[in-house]
Structure formats: structure tokens, C-alpha cells
Write a protein that holds these residues in place. Structure first.
Motif, PDB file in Angstrom:
ATOM      1  N   TYR A  44      44.331 -22.333  14.601  1.00 10.51           N
ATOM      2  CA  TYR A  44      44.936 -21.193  13.905  1.00 10.51           C
ATOM      3  C   TYR A  44      43.973 -20.568  12.910  1.00 10.51           C
ATOM      4  O   TYR A  44      44.361 -20.077  11.850  1.00 10.51           O
ATOM      5  CB  TYR A  44      46.253 -21.615  13.243  1.00 10.51           C
ATOM      6  CG  TYR A  44      47.210 -22.213  14.244  1.00 10.51           C
ATOM      7  CD1 TYR A  44      47.897 -21.402  15.145  1.00 10.51           C
ATOM      8  CD2 TYR A  44      47.386 -23.591  14.334  1.00 10.51           C
ATOM      9  CE1 TYR A  44      48.742 -21.956  16.095  1.00 10.51           C
ATOM     10  CE2 TYR A  44      48.231 -24.153  15.283  1.00 10.51           C
ATOM     11  CZ  TYR A  44      48.904 -23.319  16.166  1.00 10.51           C
ATOM     12  OH  TYR A  44      49.731 -23.869  17.113  1.00 10.51           O
ATOM     13  N   MET A  62      50.251 -11.484  11.252  1.00  9.49           N
ATOM     14  CA  MET A  62      49.921 -11.178  12.643  1.00  9.49           C
ATOM     15  C   MET A  62      49.637  -9.684  12.802  1.00  9.49           C
ATOM     16  O   MET A  62      50.168  -8.851  12.058  1.00  9.49           O
ATOM     17  CB  MET A  62      51.063 -11.611  13.569  1.00  9.49           C
ATOM     18  CG  MET A  62      51.281 -13.118  13.620  1.00  9.49           C
ATOM     19  SD  MET A  62      49.913 -14.002  14.401  1.00  9.49           S
ATOM     20  CE  MET A  62      50.211 -13.624  16.137  1.00  9.49           C
ATOM     21  N   TYR A  75      43.082 -16.516  19.920  1.00 13.99           N
ATOM     22  CA  TYR A  75      44.182 -16.060  19.081  1.00 13.99           C
ATOM     23  C   TYR A  75      44.186 -14.529  18.938  1.00 13.99           C
ATOM     24  O   TYR A  75      43.172 -13.860  19.168  1.00 13.99           O
ATOM     25  CB  TYR A  75      44.070 -16.671  17.678  1.00 13.99           C
ATOM     26  CG  TYR A  75      44.251 -18.165  17.617  1.00 13.99           C
ATOM     27  CD1 TYR A  75      45.401 -18.773  18.120  1.00 13.99           C
ATOM     28  CD2 TYR A  75      43.281 -18.988  17.030  1.00 13.99           C
ATOM     29  CE1 TYR A  75      45.578 -20.152  18.044  1.00 13.99           C
ATOM     30  CE2 TYR A  75      43.450 -20.371  16.948  1.00 13.99           C
ATOM     31  CZ  TYR A  75      44.601 -20.940  17.459  1.00 13.99           C
ATOM     32  OH  TYR A  75      44.766 -22.304  17.383  1.00 13.99           O
ATOM     33  N   LEU A  76      45.345 -13.994  18.544  1.00 15.62           N
ATOM     34  CA  LEU A  76      45.500 -12.612  18.071  1.00 15.62           C
ATOM     35  C   LEU A  76      45.190 -11.543  19.115  1.00 15.62           C
ATOM     36  O   LEU A  76      44.689 -10.468  18.780  1.00 15.62           O
ATOM     37  CB  LEU A  76      44.637 -12.376  16.819  1.00 15.62           C
ATOM     38  CG  LEU A  76      44.860 -13.343  15.650  1.00 15.62           C
ATOM     39  CD1 LEU A  76      43.981 -12.952  14.462  1.00 15.62           C
ATOM     40  CD2 LEU A  76      46.320 -13.375  15.244  1.00 15.62           C
ATOM     41  N   ILE A 115      44.463 -17.708   9.944  1.00 17.54           N
ATOM     42  CA  ILE A 115      45.278 -16.556  10.341  1.00 17.54           C
ATOM     43  C   ILE A 115      46.481 -16.466   9.403  1.00 17.54           C
ATOM     44  O   ILE A 115      47.180 -17.455   9.164  1.00 17.54           O
ATOM     45  CB  ILE A 115      45.776 -16.706  11.794  1.00 17.54           C
ATOM     46  CG1 ILE A 115      44.594 -16.781  12.761  1.00 17.54           C
ATOM     47  CG2 ILE A 115      46.691 -15.538  12.163  1.00 17.54           C
ATOM     48  CD1 ILE A 115      45.000 -17.188  14.175  1.00 17.54           C
ATOM     49  N   ASN A 162      49.568 -16.156  21.578  1.00 11.15           N
ATOM     50  CA  ASN A 162      50.209 -15.275  22.554  1.00 11.15           C
ATOM     51  C   ASN A 162      49.169 -14.302  23.126  1.00 11.15           C
ATOM     52  O   ASN A 162      48.482 -13.624  22.367  1.00 11.15           O
ATOM     53  CB  ASN A 162      51.341 -14.501  21.875  1.00 11.15           C
ATOM     54  CG  ASN A 162      52.301 -13.879  22.867  1.00 11.15           C
ATOM     55  OD1 ASN A 162      52.434 -14.339  23.998  1.00 11.15           O
ATOM     56  ND2 ASN A 162      52.993 -12.840  22.437  1.00 11.15           N
ATOM     57  N   GLU A 167      55.880 -15.190  16.412  1.00 12.33           N
ATOM     58  CA  GLU A 167      54.964 -15.068  17.544  1.00 12.33           C
ATOM     59  C   GLU A 167      53.916 -16.164  17.455  1.00 12.33           C
ATOM     60  O   GLU A 167      53.327 -16.380  16.389  1.00 12.33           O
ATOM     61  CB  GLU A 167      54.283 -13.700  17.549  1.00 12.33           C
ATOM     62  CG  GLU A 167      53.335 -13.500  18.733  1.00 12.33           C
ATOM     63  CD  GLU A 167      52.626 -12.156  18.716  1.00 12.33           C
ATOM     64  OE1 GLU A 167      52.020 -11.807  19.745  1.00 12.33           O
ATOM     65  OE2 GLU A 167      52.657 -11.468  17.673  1.00 12.33           O
ATOM     66  N   CYS A 168      53.690 -16.839  18.563  1.00 12.21           N
ATOM     67  CA  CYS A 168      52.622 -17.842  18.604  1.00 12.21           C
ATOM     68  C   CYS A 168      51.283 -17.153  18.387  1.00 12.21           C
ATOM     69  O   CYS A 168      51.016 -16.091  18.955  1.00 12.21           O
ATOM     70  CB  CYS A 168      52.642 -18.566  19.940  1.00 12.21           C
ATOM     71  SG  CYS A 168      51.340 -19.815  20.101  1.00 12.21           S
ATOM     72  N   GLY A 169      50.440 -17.763  17.567  1.00 11.64           N
ATOM     73  CA  GLY A 169      49.120 -17.189  17.320  1.00 11.64           C
ATOM     74  C   GLY A 169      48.309 -17.017  18.591  1.00 11.64           C
ATOM     75  O   GLY A 169      47.443 -16.145  18.674  1.00 11.64           O
ATOM     76  N   SER A 173      53.400 -21.145  14.063  1.00 11.13           N
ATOM     77  CA  SER A 173      53.044 -22.510  13.655  1.00 11.13           C
ATOM     78  C   SER A 173      53.259 -22.744  12.171  1.00 11.13           C
ATOM     79  O   SER A 173      53.305 -23.895  11.720  1.00 11.13           O
ATOM     80  CB  SER A 173      51.589 -22.806  14.020  1.00 11.13           C
ATOM     81  OG  SER A 173      50.719 -21.873  13.390  1.00 11.13           O
ATOM     82  N   TRP A 220      54.133 -14.172  10.439  1.00 12.12           N
ATOM     83  CA  TRP A 220      52.935 -15.011  10.468  1.00 12.12           C
ATOM     84  C   TRP A 220      52.956 -15.842  11.745  1.00 12.12           C
ATOM     85  O   TRP A 220      53.977 -15.910  12.437  1.00 12.12           O
ATOM     86  CB  TRP A 220      52.911 -15.922   9.239  1.00 12.12           C
ATOM     87  CG  TRP A 220      52.513 -15.189   7.980  1.00 12.12           C
ATOM     88  CD1 TRP A 220      52.925 -13.943   7.584  1.00 12.12           C
ATOM     89  CD2 TRP A 220      51.621 -15.657   6.969  1.00 12.12           C
ATOM     90  NE1 TRP A 220      52.353 -13.612   6.392  1.00 12.12           N
ATOM     91  CE2 TRP A 220      51.550 -14.645   5.977  1.00 12.12           C
ATOM     92  CE3 TRP A 220      50.891 -16.818   6.788  1.00 12.12           C
ATOM     93  CZ2 TRP A 220      50.760 -14.768   4.831  1.00 12.12           C
ATOM     94  CZ3 TRP A 220      50.114 -16.952   5.645  1.00 12.12           C
ATOM     95  CH2 TRP A 220      50.043 -15.936   4.676  1.00 12.12           C
ATOM     96  N   PRO A 221      51.834 -16.476  12.101  1.00 18.42           N
ATOM     97  CA  PRO A 221      51.849 -17.324  13.295  1.00 18.42           C
ATOM     98  C   PRO A 221      53.025 -18.287  13.249  1.00 18.42           C
ATOM     99  O   PRO A 221      53.315 -18.873  12.197  1.00 18.42           O
ATOM    100  CB  PRO A 221      50.514 -18.080  13.219  1.00 18.42           C
ATOM    101  CG  PRO A 221      49.632 -17.217  12.393  1.00 18.42           C
ATOM    102  CD  PRO A 221      50.525 -16.532  11.397  1.00 18.42           C
TER     103      PRO A 221
END
Length: 406
Positions: A267, A291, A393-394, A288, A135, A131-133, A241, A238-239
Motif C-alpha cells: 500500500y 484514492m 496500485y492506483l 497511499i 483495483n 476501494e481496494c488499493g 485496507s 482511502w484504500p
């Protein structure tokens, strides 16, 4: 992606695939000629994506799924989000690909070919949530800079590769190792060969987990180019990235990796809650890692019409970074009361979990179905936006779909 270089270095058949039609008289096309149909390349054809995917940026290419596209247990390429920070590499020859291990804390600097990795180390396959941080960034207010992801920058594909741990241990890890950092062949948007678009990493304990892979296959096939062919890191939970694509070097570090997008607001989030719009000092920002707990209703599509007296079957996925989801619930009264969903265990650690429920509605009218997941530490998704942060983020607020009973 540089259009001229791209069209010079792919086959006539590949160009035809992008255009969606046979190139009549293509064999007579002058060498290096760029067909007009490629002057504005179609990302859906170029990356083999469904037409309902949403393009957020083309410099670099970034696109996401809509929630209802993510209904598969295992995410197919056509519905997988694309997140890039630089230009996608061109003219990749898998037979010539190498991975080098170096850094302050490597015992022996070593270089492996792709064949070496496949032949020397055992292969493993896991379903892993990426998942993209950012999102959910589009919901933050004040608005946060960056791609305005809604809910579709998440996936759970099946990845096959070798354990990063096995390769690191083959080269040797010094006792002072604390982090790994990846380097890749994507190029900076400026074209400057001395600049890396992104070079992130994870603590050594994450790098040594069973599920952290150097992957060369996705869903049983070679990884698509947009997702890191021929070799990428996959660090589930985790992110995304941290799961570097087109990886050709990994550094074992004796300090937190200091590559591109490891500092500043990239991030990273405030270590403590701050007021929306606040300026946060760099020393008060934290990287980060795992998640947060989150879920997505993937069926039905928001806006569903249901006849009075009928029930509605809903389903979707839930995930919780390094943890598992212990409970999944839904609400039809804006979070006043909650009802339990059926929730499956993950296929393996760091895979998302599937849920379903049968929903009844008391009368005609407009409703919203909200979903809420709770992780094994007892932490549930918030009903409203979580704490604001400079880059948005998050965001793990409850997902919602609209339903009309007629």
C-alpha cells in the motif's frame, strides 16, 4: 478458513444454508462430522454472493464484482468485493466482543464491549466508498504481483456505527498523537498466533473525521462475517485496507503506525514517477492516502447490441477519494471528443456519485464508450494507465465498455 473448525462451530441450519438444501436426517449426523459437500466450500453460498462474482483467491478468500453488477446506488452484500489477508475469524460471539484502546498516545487505556459502544455513543449512518488499493492491477505491465483485480474491487454500502473520534476522545488523546493503528482477530495464513496478517492505520486527522466509523451495521443489518462482523473500521475514500475488519484493538500512536503491511511495497507507491520495472528504494516510497478520481460504467454490460437508430442510456458511479467529482464525461471516438454526463451530488461526503447520459451513434459498427471523471481540483482520469508502481496500485484509467450497432 479452517474447514474442520468452521463446520464444528456453526449450526445445522447454517450448514444447510451453505449447501443450499435441507440436510435430511441432519439430526442424526455424528457430532463434529463434516459433510462431504463442505469439503470444498462454495464461497458464493458461504458469503452469500452472486454467482457472477469472480473468485481471485481462496487462500485467503478474495473475490470481486463485474462492472455491471455494481449498478445499485447502494452496494448490496451479494455484489460487494471480498478482500482478506488472513483467515476469517471463527466462533465469534458478539455479546463477548470487546474493543481496547491503547498505545503511546492514549491518556487512559480503556476497553469497551460492543454493547458499551452502542449504548454510550451516538450512532451515525453514511454511504462510504471503499476501494481496494490494487483495483485495476491486472492491467499493469510489467505485471504486478498480487490479486489480479480488474475493476470490481469497489463498493459503496451504507454503514452505521459510532464515530471513531468520539471513542478516541472518551479514552483521551495526548497532544503527541499522529496516527492510529488497528488490530483484529483474523489469523495469519501460517496459523502462527504471533503474526498479524494485517495491521494498518491512518493519520490522526483522518481518524477524527466525522465519517470515520467504528461500524456494526451494513445496509441496515449486522455486518456480514466476510465484511467484518461484529465490528470494523470504515475509512471512506482511502484504500479499503485502512478499514480494518474484526477490529478488537486500536492503538493511538505517537508515530506512523508500523504494523503489518505498513512498510515495504505494501500500500505504498513511489513518491516520484519511475520507469516500469524499476527497483525503488524503501525511502522513496510513500503511503497511499486519498484514492484518485475514478469512475465505472455499470450499465449496460460491455458487449451490448443496439439497433441502428436507437440511443443508448448509460449510467454508473464516480468517486474521488477525499474530494468530490465535479464533472463526468463520455466518449465514443476513443477519447478524441468528450460529452457531458448528468452527475448527481454525493449522498454525503465520501460517497460515490451517480451519473447517466443518453448516447447516440452515427452509423452501424463497433464502438467503445469511455467514461472520464474530473475531481474538484481539476484532475481528470487518464485515458491510459497511470504511473507504474511495483504492486500495481492506483490504476484509475478510464473505464470502457464495448457496444455494437447492428
Amino acid at each position: 478458513m479452517n474447514r474442520r473448525g468452521f463446520t464444528n462451530k456453526i449450526s445445522l441450519a447454517a450448514v444447510a444454508s451453505i449447501l443450499g438444501l435441507e440436510i435430511v436426517y441432519g439430526h442424526r449426523m455424528p457430532k463434529g462430522y463434516r459433510p462431504l459437500g463442505l469439503q470444498d466450500p462454495d464461497p458464493f453460498k458461504m458469503f452469500h454472493k452472486d454467482k457472477e462474482m469472480v473468485v481471485l483467491n481462496n487462500k485467503p478468500w478474495n473475490m470481486e464484482a463485474q462492472a455491471h453488477l455494481l449498478n445499485d446506488d447502494i452496494t448490496p452484500n451479494k455484489y460487494m468485493f471480498v478482500r482478506n489477508n488472513g483467515r476469517i475469524p471463527e466462533n465469534i460471539e458478539a455479546s463477548q466482543w470487546t474493543l481496547t484502546l491503547d498505545g503511546e498516545s492514549v491518556k487512559n487505556k480503556k476497553t469497551y464491549s460492543l454493547a458499551d459502544l452502542k449504548d454510550k455513543f451516538q450512532h451515525y449512518t453514511y454511504q462510504l466508498t471503499l476501494e481496494c488499493g490494487g483495483n485495476g492491477r491486472s492491467e499493469f505491465n510489467p505485471p504486478a504481483k498480487g490479486n489480479q483485480w480488474t475493476v470490481g474491487a469497489v463498493s459503496c454500502a451504507e454503514w452505521t456505527g459510532v464515530r471513531l473520534r468520539d471513542v478516541l476522545e472518551d479514552a483521551g488523546i495526548n497532544s503527541d498523537a499522529v496516527y492510529i493503528g488497528y488490530h483484529a482477530t483474523d489469523t495469519h495464513l501460517s496459523g502462527d498466533p504471533n503474526k498479524e496478517p494485517i495491521s494498518r492505520g491512518v493519520p490522526i486527522w483522518k481518524a477524527l473525521q466525522d465519517e470515520t466509523l467504528l461500524a456494526f451495521a451494513m445496509n441496515g443489518e449486522d455486518i456480514p462475517l466476510a465484511h467484518g462482523f461484529p465490528l470494523r473500521l470504515v475509512c471512506g475514500g482511502w484504500p479499503a485496507s485502512t478499514s480494518g475488519k474484526w477490529v478488537n484493538r486500536i492503538s493511538i500512536r505517537n508515530k506512523v503506525h508500523d504494523g503489518e503491511k505498513m512498510g515495504g511495497t505494501s500500500y505504498r507507491v513511489p513518491c516520484e514517477t519511475v520507469a516500469p520495472g524499476s527497483k525503488v528504494e524503501d525511502s522513496d516510497m510513500c503511503i497511499i492516502e486519498s484514492m484518485p478520481v475514478k469512475s465505472l460504467i455499470t450499465y449496460p454490460k460491455s458487449g451490448a447490441l443496439i439497433k441502428q437508430g436507437q440511443t443508448l442510456n448509460i449510467n454508473g458511479h464516480a468517486w474521488a477519494g477525499e474530494l468530490e467529482v465535479s464533472k463526468m464525461e463520455y466518449s465514443i471516438d476513443f477519447g478524441s471528443t468528450w460529452h457531458t454526463c448528468s452527475l448527481k451530488r454525493p449522498k454525503n461526503r465520501l460517497a460515490w456519485q451517480h451519473f447517466n447520459a443518453t448516447v447516440s451513434f452515427p452509423k452501424k459498427g463497433y464502438y467503445e464508450v469511455w467514461g472520464r471523471a474530473t475531481d474538484t481540483n481539476g484532475k481528470a482520469q487518464p485515458m491510459v494507465l497511470p504511473g507504474w508502481n511495483p504492486k500495481g496500485y492506483l490504476n484509475n484509467a478510464c473505464h470502457r465498455i464495448a457496444v455494437k450497432i447492428v
